[in-house]
Design a protein around this motif. Sequence first.
Motif, PDB file in Angstrom:
ATOM      1  N   ILE A  79     -10.970  54.033 -48.138  1.00 41.62           N
ATOM      2  CA  ILE A  79      -9.835  54.395 -47.309  1.00 41.62           C
ATOM      3  C   ILE A  79      -9.739  53.375 -46.181  1.00 41.62           C
ATOM      4  O   ILE A  79     -10.683  53.200 -45.411  1.00 41.62           O
ATOM      5  N   ALA A  80      -8.579  52.709 -46.106  1.00 39.31           N
ATOM      6  CA  ALA A  80      -8.310  51.759 -45.030  1.00 39.31           C
ATOM      7  C   ALA A  80      -7.137  52.285 -44.218  1.00 39.31           C
ATOM      8  O   ALA A  80      -6.079  52.580 -44.772  1.00 39.31           O
ATOM      9  N   ILE A  81      -7.342  52.432 -42.921  1.00 33.63           N
ATOM     10  CA  ILE A  81      -6.269  52.835 -42.019  1.00 33.63           C
ATOM     11  C   ILE A  81      -5.948  51.621 -41.141  1.00 33.63           C
ATOM     12  O   ILE A  81      -6.831  51.080 -40.485  1.00 33.63           O
ATOM     13  N   ASP A  93     -13.394  54.732 -38.739  1.00 36.58           N
ATOM     14  CA  ASP A  93     -14.705  54.126 -38.954  1.00 36.58           C
ATOM     15  C   ASP A  93     -15.814  55.174 -38.988  1.00 36.58           C
ATOM     16  O   ASP A  93     -16.784  55.041 -39.721  1.00 36.58           O
ATOM     17  N   LYS A  94     -15.667  56.249 -38.240  1.00 35.42           N
ATOM     18  CA  LYS A  94     -16.722  57.269 -38.146  1.00 35.42           C
ATOM     19  C   LYS A  94     -16.612  58.363 -39.212  1.00 35.42           C
ATOM     20  O   LYS A  94     -17.601  58.985 -39.563  1.00 35.42           O
ATOM     21  N   ILE A  95     -15.411  58.598 -39.732  1.00 33.09           N
ATOM     22  CA  ILE A  95     -15.209  59.702 -40.660  1.00 33.09           C
ATOM     23  C   ILE A  95     -15.921  59.477 -41.994  1.00 33.09           C
ATOM     24  O   ILE A  95     -16.187  60.419 -42.733  1.00 33.09           O
ATOM     25  N   GLY A  96     -16.282  58.238 -42.267  1.00 33.26           N
ATOM     26  CA  GLY A  96     -16.996  57.929 -43.502  1.00 33.26           C
ATOM     27  C   GLY A  96     -18.302  58.685 -43.653  1.00 33.26           C
ATOM     28  O   GLY A  96     -18.797  58.853 -44.762  1.00 33.26           O
ATOM     29  N   GLY A 105     -11.291  51.105 -40.386  1.00 33.60           N
ATOM     30  CA  GLY A 105     -10.077  50.915 -39.611  1.00 33.60           C
ATOM     31  C   GLY A 105      -9.785  49.442 -39.408  1.00 33.60           C
ATOM     32  O   GLY A 105     -10.707  48.637 -39.268  1.00 33.60           O
ATOM     33  N   PHE A 106      -8.513  49.096 -39.416  1.00 34.74           N
ATOM     34  CA  PHE A 106      -8.057  47.731 -39.225  1.00 34.74           C
ATOM     35  C   PHE A 106      -6.899  47.715 -38.235  1.00 34.74           C
ATOM     36  O   PHE A 106      -6.153  48.687 -38.138  1.00 34.74           O
ATOM     37  N   ARG A 107      -6.694  46.599 -37.555  1.00 30.55           N
ATOM     38  CA  ARG A 107      -5.548  46.390 -36.683  1.00 30.55           C
ATOM     39  C   ARG A 107      -4.349  46.010 -37.561  1.00 30.55           C
ATOM     40  O   ARG A 107      -4.514  45.509 -38.669  1.00 30.55           O
ATOM     41  N   LEU A 108      -3.139  46.229 -37.055  1.00 31.76           N
ATOM     42  CA  LEU A 108      -1.936  45.856 -37.813  1.00 31.76           C
ATOM     43  C   LEU A 108      -1.947  44.373 -38.179  1.00 31.76           C
ATOM     44  O   LEU A 108      -1.502  43.998 -39.263  1.00 31.76           O
ATOM     45  N   SER A 109      -2.476  43.558 -37.312  1.00 25.20           N
ATOM     46  CA  SER A 109      -2.546  42.115 -37.593  1.00 25.20           C
ATOM     47  C   SER A 109      -3.511  41.785 -38.734  1.00 25.20           C
ATOM     48  O   SER A 109      -3.500  40.670 -39.250  1.00 25.20           O
ATOM     49  N   GLU A 112      -3.436  42.129 -44.280  1.00 25.44           N
ATOM     50  CA  GLU A 112      -3.828  41.430 -45.515  1.00 25.44           C
ATOM     51  C   GLU A 112      -5.330  41.549 -45.771  1.00 25.44           C
ATOM     52  O   GLU A 112      -5.755  41.700 -46.915  1.00 25.44           O
ATOM     53  N   VAL A 113      -6.122  41.523 -44.723  1.00 28.15           N
ATOM     54  CA  VAL A 113      -7.573  41.727 -44.854  1.00 28.15           C
ATOM     55  C   VAL A 113      -7.841  43.147 -45.359  1.00 28.15           C
ATOM     56  O   VAL A 113      -8.679  43.360 -46.244  1.00 28.15           O
ATOM     57  N   ALA A 114      -7.125  44.116 -44.815  1.00 25.55           N
ATOM     58  CA  ALA A 114      -7.283  45.514 -45.234  1.00 25.55           C
ATOM     59  C   ALA A 114      -6.920  45.689 -46.704  1.00 25.55           C
ATOM     60  O   ALA A 114      -7.618  46.401 -47.442  1.00 25.55           O
ATOM     61  N   LYS A 115      -5.852  45.058 -47.150  1.00 27.36           N
ATOM     62  CA  LYS A 115      -5.453  45.145 -48.563  1.00 27.36           C
ATOM     63  C   LYS A 115      -6.547  44.607 -49.468  1.00 27.36           C
ATOM     64  O   LYS A 115      -6.858  45.219 -50.496  1.00 27.36           O
TER      65      LYS A 115
END
Length: 122
Positions: A79-81, A93-96, A105-109, A112-115
Amino acid sequence: MLTKITDVPDYVAAFKATGEVDKDDYKNILMPEVERIDKEHGHIHFLYMLETPVKNFSVGAWIEDAWTGLKHYRGWKKIAIVTNEQAVETITDKIGAIIPGETKGFRLSELEVAKKWVASEN
């Protein structure tokens, strides 16, 4: 409003939240895709891009979100938010620790890294 993000592999359920998000967004857009992926692949890679503050989610949306999480509890693989709300990123990051699979968790910027991260099978 939820819209499906389509430039991800077929086994990734990916959505972008903008404006107001309500239970119909979950029932009509998110849930069918999560159901399909879980049925076809036996696990779920999930990416959620929040371009709206979480305060714009209705109570009904939060209930549907919780129901989706519980209904597919054993199916979550990654899961990536993606958000600029630091509190949401930190919680992700903690819910895992309490659900199967990995969360990050990732920043909007970093979309592509999150994908790439959420699509990886390792």
